[in-house]
Motif scaffolding. Structure first.
Motif, PDB file in Angstrom:
ATOM      1  N   ASP A 230       0.858  -1.264   0.038  1.00  0.00           N
ATOM      2  CA  ASP A 230      -0.055  -0.035  -0.017  1.00  0.00           C
ATOM      3  C   ASP A 230       0.907   1.340  -0.057  1.00  0.00           C
ATOM      4  O   ASP A 230       0.295   2.373   0.554  1.00  0.00           O
ATOM      5  N   GLY A 231       2.176   1.215  -0.547  1.00  0.00           N
ATOM      6  CA  GLY A 231       2.668   2.249  -0.817  1.00  0.00           C
ATOM      7  C   GLY A 231       3.713   2.907   0.306  1.00  0.00           C
ATOM      8  O   GLY A 231       3.802   2.353   1.422  1.00  0.00           O
ATOM      9  N   LYS A 232       4.265   3.907   0.032  1.00  0.00           N
ATOM     10  CA  LYS A 232       5.389   4.328   1.135  1.00  0.00           C
ATOM     11  C   LYS A 232       4.764   5.146   2.201  1.00  0.00           C
ATOM     12  O   LYS A 232       5.644   5.249   3.394  1.00  0.00           O
ATOM     13  N   ARG A 233       3.575   5.427   2.179  1.00  0.00           N
ATOM     14  CA  ARG A 233       2.787   5.815   3.496  1.00  0.00           C
ATOM     15  C   ARG A 233       2.104   4.754   3.833  1.00  0.00           C
ATOM     16  O   ARG A 233       0.927   5.081   4.255  1.00  0.00           O
ATOM     17  N   SER A 234       2.482   3.399   3.934  1.00  0.00           N
ATOM     18  CA  SER A 234       1.841   2.451   4.366  1.00  0.00           C
ATOM     19  C   SER A 234       1.048   2.791   5.545  1.00  0.00           C
ATOM     20  O   SER A 234       1.655   2.520   6.740  1.00  0.00           O
ATOM     21  N   ARG A 235      -0.427   2.323   5.731  1.00  0.00           N
ATOM     22  CA  ARG A 235      -0.994   2.381   6.920  1.00  0.00           C
ATOM     23  C   ARG A 235      -0.819   1.053   7.490  1.00  0.00           C
ATOM     24  O   ARG A 235      -0.827   0.818   8.883  1.00  0.00           O
TER      25      ARG A 235
ATOM     26  N   ALA B 243       1.368  -2.098  12.196  1.00  0.00           N
ATOM     27  CA  ALA B 243       2.232  -3.103  12.602  1.00  0.00           C
ATOM     28  C   ALA B 243       3.340  -2.531  13.617  1.00  0.00           C
ATOM     29  O   ALA B 243       3.945  -3.138  14.258  1.00  0.00           O
ATOM     30  N   GLY B 244       3.492  -1.070  13.680  1.00  0.00           N
ATOM     31  CA  GLY B 244       4.525  -0.576  14.433  1.00  0.00           C
ATOM     32  C   GLY B 244       5.892  -0.497  13.810  1.00  0.00           C
ATOM     33  O   GLY B 244       7.125  -0.445  14.563  1.00  0.00           O
ATOM     34  N   ILE B 245       5.922  -0.758  12.640  1.00  0.00           N
ATOM     35  CA  ILE B 245       7.270  -0.832  11.856  1.00  0.00           C
ATOM     36  C   ILE B 245       7.690   0.369  11.679  1.00  0.00           C
ATOM     37  O   ILE B 245       7.220   1.213  10.771  1.00  0.00           O
ATOM     38  N   LYS B 246       9.018   0.614  12.076  1.00  0.00           N
ATOM     39  CA  LYS B 246       9.367   2.046  11.885  1.00  0.00           C
ATOM     40  C   LYS B 246      10.291   2.186  10.634  1.00  0.00           C
ATOM     41  O   LYS B 246      10.853   1.157  10.208  1.00  0.00           O
ATOM     42  N   CYS B 247      10.693   3.200   9.845  1.00  0.00           N
ATOM     43  CA  CYS B 247      11.577   3.455   8.729  1.00  0.00           C
ATOM     44  C   CYS B 247      12.582   4.380   9.047  1.00  0.00           C
ATOM     45  O   CYS B 247      12.701   5.117  10.008  1.00  0.00           O
ATOM     46  N   VAL B 248      13.640   3.979   8.363  1.00  0.00           N
ATOM     47  CA  VAL B 248      14.780   5.018   8.511  1.00  0.00           C
ATOM     48  C   VAL B 248      14.648   5.847   7.021  1.00  0.00           C
ATOM     49  O   VAL B 248      14.463   5.162   6.151  1.00  0.00           O
ATOM     50  N   GLY B 249      14.781   7.013   7.238  1.00  0.00           N
ATOM     51  CA  GLY B 249      14.385   7.853   5.846  1.00  0.00           C
ATOM     52  C   GLY B 249      14.499   9.484   6.046  1.00  0.00           C
ATOM     53  O   GLY B 249      14.516   9.882   7.406  1.00  0.00           O
TER      54      GLY B 249
ATOM     55  N   LEU C  25      10.411  13.989  -3.352  1.00  0.00           N
ATOM     56  CA  LEU C  25      11.367  12.888  -3.243  1.00  0.00           C
ATOM     57  C   LEU C  25      11.911  12.626  -1.868  1.00  0.00           C
ATOM     58  O   LEU C  25      12.271  13.377  -1.052  1.00  0.00           O
ATOM     59  N   ASP C  26      11.841  11.115  -1.754  1.00  0.00           N
ATOM     60  CA  ASP C  26      12.086  10.558  -0.386  1.00  0.00           C
ATOM     61  C   ASP C  26      12.831   9.303  -0.452  1.00  0.00           C
ATOM     62  O   ASP C  26      12.965   8.738  -1.276  1.00  0.00           O
ATOM     63  N   PHE C  27      13.703   9.132   0.805  1.00  0.00           N
ATOM     64  CA  PHE C  27      14.490   7.899   0.943  1.00  0.00           C
ATOM     65  C   PHE C  27      13.954   7.412   2.106  1.00  0.00           C
ATOM     66  O   PHE C  27      13.602   7.844   3.268  1.00  0.00           O
ATOM     67  N   GLN C  28      13.638   5.871   2.007  1.00  0.00           N
ATOM     68  CA  GLN C  28      13.052   5.481   3.146  1.00  0.00           C
ATOM     69  C   GLN C  28      13.336   3.627   2.922  1.00  0.00           C
ATOM     70  O   GLN C  28      12.861   3.299   2.084  1.00  0.00           O
TER      71      GLN C  28
ATOM     72  N   ALA D  96       3.916  -9.349   5.697  1.00  0.00           N
ATOM     73  CA  ALA D  96       5.367  -9.022   4.862  1.00  0.00           C
ATOM     74  C   ALA D  96       4.929  -7.410   4.149  1.00  0.00           C
ATOM     75  O   ALA D  96       3.704  -7.451   3.665  1.00  0.00           O
ATOM     76  N   LEU D  97       5.817  -6.766   4.037  1.00  0.00           N
ATOM     77  CA  LEU D  97       6.048  -5.531   3.273  1.00  0.00           C
ATOM     78  C   LEU D  97       6.767  -5.795   1.910  1.00  0.00           C
ATOM     79  O   LEU D  97       7.598  -6.182   1.683  1.00  0.00           O
ATOM     80  N   VAL D  98       5.930  -5.202   0.911  1.00  0.00           N
ATOM     81  CA  VAL D  98       6.730  -5.362  -0.497  1.00  0.00           C
ATOM     82  C   VAL D  98       6.585  -4.045  -1.183  1.00  0.00           C
ATOM     83  O   VAL D  98       5.801  -3.090  -0.816  1.00  0.00           O
ATOM     84  N   GLY D  99       7.279  -3.800  -2.155  1.00  0.00           N
ATOM     85  CA  GLY D  99       7.360  -2.609  -2.925  1.00  0.00           C
ATOM     86  C   GLY D  99       7.625  -1.341  -2.024  1.00  0.00           C
ATOM     87  O   GLY D  99       8.511  -1.336  -1.030  1.00  0.00           O
ATOM     88  N   ASP D 100       6.879  -0.092  -2.389  1.00  0.00           N
ATOM     89  CA  ASP D 100       7.077   1.262  -1.843  1.00  0.00           C
ATOM     90  C   ASP D 100       6.881   0.956  -0.070  1.00  0.00           C
ATOM     91  O   ASP D 100       7.380   1.982   0.696  1.00  0.00           O
ATOM     92  N   ALA D 101       6.313  -0.081   0.280  1.00  0.00           N
ATOM     93  CA  ALA D 101       5.793   0.102   1.708  1.00  0.00           C
ATOM     94  C   ALA D 101       7.097  -0.363   2.170  1.00  0.00           C
ATOM     95  O   ALA D 101       7.250  -0.252   3.658  1.00  0.00           O
ATOM     96  N   ALA D 102       7.835  -1.124   1.684  1.00  0.00           N
ATOM     97  CA  ALA D 102       9.170  -1.578   2.423  1.00  0.00           C
ATOM     98  C   ALA D 102      10.291  -0.678   1.907  1.00  0.00           C
ATOM     99  O   ALA D 102      11.351  -0.664   2.784  1.00  0.00           O
ATOM    100  N   HIS D 103      10.317   0.010   0.982  1.00  0.00           N
ATOM    101  CA  HIS D 103      11.718   1.131   0.360  1.00  0.00           C
ATOM    102  C   HIS D 103      11.259   1.925  -0.461  1.00  0.00           C
ATOM    103  O   HIS D 103      10.492   1.534  -1.251  1.00  0.00           O
TER     104      HIS D 103
END
Length: 410
Positions: A170-175, A180-186, A276-279, A290-297
């Motif tokens: 569901d994209g880089k702003r994944s709800r 799930a409480g998974i944080k990002c570096v970005g 533009l973002d790094f994440q 499981a995260l895939v695509g922009d939800a993961a990176h």
């Protein structure tokens, strides 16, 4: 209470990666395997889109196995040559510093350009025909709860779905990632991405050009006919001013960067911009998630690798889930999800970091640094062995590849 509908896997997000994953799982998993694909957009919806996609040779291999490449091939333009140059905006001469010619299999290109609308149309048509996939749209997953044996997802429509595994596409702003409480570096870049399509008088002959400018990279990517997709990174303040200008000013700014090699140019599509973002997610998995695509990176677009990295997720997760399902294993078990994370997280983080480093290295107007950059590019250009590595990486044929990316059926 609404009845809970049971599937093997639920995919939240029906974009390029979500639909590709649904097709891959639905086509390769054992008979009776059921996939729910939940998307906020209505099924078969189409939007005007200025973007185009660079599909690597490995991504083409996956799409061929899925059976949809024949429907896409007629609208795809092969990239036969890549030229890289580095200069200031007002430079009278743009020297050729580094060039790549395809050296893969005879007749095989390292990458292909296809417009977003053509790709989404091909995927949507295949999804709606697939007997193993149920498309639930427009709808979205609003919450979920995992147990030791299953996961239940609640929908905005009030419905409930049960499965062994929930996949966030569901994209880089994944709800779902947030829930799930998974944080990002970005971080966000002080740049704006601008995309449009340009028609030009002379043929491009399949050549892609990457021009590094102080505001950011400017790419001219070949499309069918005498057209190019423009992926233009600009200083944020300057980019916003350019986007706010009328068409004549926008075209004049575009022409400064496009150059005269293909003679007269004209806009052949809408212009769009995006931040533009790094994440990179700190974890690619959670309990039965499981995260895939922009939800993961999320990566900088300078090399056009965002979708290709997402399709690597698709190929890896499909191989792991299908192998587990054939052995009668729980496809949401932590052992399988941990294998997926080991396979994908380092590769994704490495690719994102390389894109970030290149953007930082080239997006400035420091003369001594430019001299060193140009020297380095010139050395690589005259060293065939050095050039081969980035060609194979861009084509997606380096490293430990999932079978689908090799064009092999599971």
């Amino acid at each position: 209470m609404a009845e809970t509908k049971i599937y093997d896997v639920i995919i939240a997000g029906g974009g390029f990666v979500g639909m590709s994953l649904a097709l891959a799982l639905g086509g390769a998993a054992p008979k009776g395997f059921r996939v729910a694909l939940v998307d906020a957009e209505p099924a078969e919806s189409t939007k005007s889109d200025a973007r185009a996609l660079a599909l690597s040779a490995a991504s083409k291999g996956l799409l061929s196995v899925l059976g949809i490449w024949p429907a896409l091939a007629g609208n795809a333009e092969a990239i036969t040559t890549i030229e890289i140059t580095d200069s200031s905006l007002d430079a009278k001469r743009r020297p050729h510093l580094l060039g790549f010619d395809d050296d893969l299999k005879p007749g095989e290109s390292g990458a292909y350009m296809i417009e977003n609308e053509d790709f989404i149309r091909g995927l949507s048509s295949a999804v709606l025909r697939a007997p193993a996939i149920e498309m639930l749209a427009p709808d979205s997953v609003t919450s979920f709860a995992a147990t030791p044996f299953a996961i239940e997802a609640r929908l905005a429509s009030g419905g409930r779905l049960g499965a062994k595994l929930l996949i966030a596409a569901d994209g880089k702003r994944s709800r779902l990632r947030e829930r799930a409480g998974i944080k990002c570096v970005g971080w966000s870049y002080p740049q704006l991405g601008i995309v449009t399509t340009v028609a030009h008088a002379k043929p491009h002959h399949g050549k892609a050009v990457q021009h590094f400018l102080p505001g950011g990279p400017f790419a001219m990517l070949p499309l069918k006919g005498n057209r190019c997709s423009i992926v233009w990174t600009e200083d944020k303040t300057m980019g916003e001013a350019i986007m706010a200008s009328d068409e004549s000013v926008f075209l004049a700014e575009l022409a400064k960067r496009f150059g005269t090699r293909l003679c007269e140019i004209a806009l052949a599509g809408p212009r769009q911009s995006f931040p533009l973002d790094f994440q990179v997610a700190r974890s690619f998995v959670g309990e039965r998630l499981a995260l895939v695509g922009d939800a993961a990176h999320a990566v900088h677009p300078l090399a056009g690798q965002g979708l290709n990295i997402g399709l690597r997720d698709v190929a890896a997760l499909t191989e792991i889930v299908v192998e587990g399902a054939r052995l009668g294993m729980d496809v949401g078990a932590s052992a399988l999800l941990e294998r997926y994370e080991r396979w994908r997280r380092f590769d994704s983080a490495f690719s994102a970091t390389v894109m970030d480093g290149l953007n930082r290295l080239f997006s400035n107007d420091n003369a001594p640094l430019r001299a060193l950059r140009d020297l380095g590019l010139g050395i690589v250009d005259n060293a065939p062995r050095l050039k081969r590595a980035p060609v194979r990486e861009a084509a997606g044929v380096s490293g430990t590849l999932p079978r689908l990316l090799k064009g092999e059926r599971l």
